[in-house]
Design a protein around this motif. Structure first.
Motif, PDB file in Angstrom:
ATOM      1  N   UNK A 196       7.766 -19.073 -21.633  1.00 52.61           N
ATOM      2  CA  UNK A 196       8.964 -19.226 -22.460  1.00 52.61           C
ATOM      3  C   UNK A 196       9.196 -18.016 -23.359  1.00 52.61           C
ATOM      4  N   UNK A 197       8.122 -17.295 -23.705  1.00 54.92           N
ATOM      5  CA  UNK A 197       8.286 -16.094 -24.517  1.00 54.92           C
ATOM      6  C   UNK A 197       9.044 -15.022 -23.758  1.00 54.92           C
ATOM      7  N   UNK A 198       8.707 -14.859 -22.486  1.00 56.02           N
ATOM      8  CA  UNK A 198       9.426 -13.897 -21.655  1.00 56.02           C
ATOM      9  C   UNK A 198      10.879 -14.318 -21.484  1.00 56.02           C
ATOM     10  N   UNK A 199      11.109 -15.622 -21.300  1.00 58.18           N
ATOM     11  CA  UNK A 199      12.480 -16.121 -21.151  1.00 58.18           C
ATOM     12  C   UNK A 199      13.287 -15.829 -22.404  1.00 58.18           C
ATOM     13  N   UNK A 200      12.675 -16.021 -23.587  1.00 57.92           N
ATOM     14  CA  UNK A 200      13.373 -15.761 -24.843  1.00 57.92           C
ATOM     15  C   UNK A 200      13.739 -14.292 -24.971  1.00 57.92           C
ATOM     16  N   UNK A 201      12.800 -13.394 -24.633  1.00 59.81           N
ATOM     17  CA  UNK A 201      13.073 -11.963 -24.726  1.00 59.81           C
ATOM     18  C   UNK A 201      14.213 -11.578 -23.794  1.00 59.81           C
TER      19      UNK A 201
END
Length: 355
Positions: A165-170
């Motif tokens: 989810x961190x990659x998705x947010x970025x």
């Protein structure tokens, strides 16, 4: 602007909305129509009229309007210079440095365009695409660099690893930035010059005083996403479409702008604004946000894009973590292990077998 500003100097400026309007004596940067072939011009406001601002350089004996530039409407004012006790906050040679950096960036873009055989990475949109690619590459590089080189023991703790989810947010934030550039870059103003003529005089051309005439103008969408175009006018005597115009991918539409000639014969200018928004919101919501301020509408579109990315990303990758280990005691990371989860990775806090 000599002696106030020397060529190459910079100055501190703020958006017009932050100073509550423009008065005579202010130094403004505006989008010129005729002066110097168009582009941004920084001059002092000499007079504020119903038609717009009358401007002139400090060393010029005549105004910009006397040289053929239309009165500057409020939507063409980009920034207002900050003055303290009537003196500008000048930064010597700042403009020269910015021009040098801009030329260097443009040179890099041209070299990459020649290397890749495409011109799509030139200009503002091209720079946004390059920044998007650099952001994604940088994030992946950060993940790889953060991978431990040695692992003394296998750790299956739920609090270890990386969240997809961190990659998705970025990616969502970077896409929102690119969307902002795609909306702001094609927005702008268009000036319609015309003559109001005496209806009883035998004058060719112009619009008879007190009457109306419609002028057709073409609007295009060069992108691949549906876009709303919202028209606006800040002066009487010009009518624009009240509803947003929807343009499909690579679409083109013709809209009518109605001009009303004032009763007094003479030369007049009318300014029409165009604001572009990606079609991710209903027209009614978009117009309500635009009525507050165009940037409120842009922020609403960006927020919608980010939320949509996060929801879809949560469905696709969940909220678990991806553990990055290596059974030989050396840290490693690969897309294959991320996607299919070999024996030494776990998704969602569950680890695979020892193989």
């Amino acid at each position: 602007m000599r002696p106030t500003l020397d060529p190459g100097d910079g100055f501190v400026a703020v958006p017009p909305a932050l100073v509550g309007g423009v008065d005579a004596g202010d130094v403004v940067t505006y989008r010129a129509v005729e002066l110097h072939g168009g582009g941004l011009t920084t001059h002092r406001v000499v007079e504020v009229t119903d038609e717009g601002l009358v401007t002139a350089g400090d060393a010029n004996p005549f105004t910009d309007q006397a040289a053929g530039e239309p009165p500057v409407s409020s939507d063409r004012v980009v920034a207002v210079a900050v003055q303290i006790e009537g003196r500008l906050l000048v930064v010597p040679e700042l403009g020269t440095a910015i021009d040098a950096v801009g030329a260097a960036v443009a040179g890099v873009q041209e070299q990459l365009a020649a290397l890749l055989g495409t011109r799509s990475i030139l200009g503002v949109r091209g720079l946004a695409m390059l920044l998007l690619a650099a952001s994604i590459v940088g994030y992946v590089a950060d993940v790889v660099a953060a991978t431990p080189r040695k692992a003394r023991r296998r750790d299956r703790g739920r609090d270890r690893g990386y969240r997809p989810s961190q990659l998705v947010l970025v990616v969502a934030v970077v896409v929102a930035i690119a969307a902002t550039v795609a909306m702001v870059a094609p927005s702008g103003v268009e000036v319609y010059p015309f003559d109001s003529v005496d209806p009883g005089a035998s004058v060719q051309g112009g619009i008879p005083a007190g009457t109306q005439r419609s002028v057709e103008t073409a609007v295009t969408n060069a992108g691949l996403l549906p876009t709303f175009v919202v028209f606006g006018a800040d002066a009487e005597g010009v009518a624009v479409p009240a509803d947003p115009v929807l343009l499909g991918p690579r679409d083109r539409e013709t809209v009518a702008v109605t001009l009303t000639a004032p009763p007094d014969p003479g030369r007049y200018w009318r300014t029409v604004t165009q604001h572009r928004f990606l079609a991710v919101l209903p027209p009614s919501v978009l117009l309500a946000a635009h009525a507050i301020h165009p940037w409120v509408a842009i922020a609403a579109v960006d927020l919608t894009i980010v939320v949509a990315f996060l929801l879809v990303g949560r469905v696709l990758v969940g909220r678990g973590r991806i553990r990055i280990t290596d059974r030989r005691g050396r840290g490693s990371w690969s897309v294959r292990r991320w996607l299919w989860g070999p024996e030494d990775s776990s998704i969602g806090g569950r680890s695979g077998g020892d193989g």
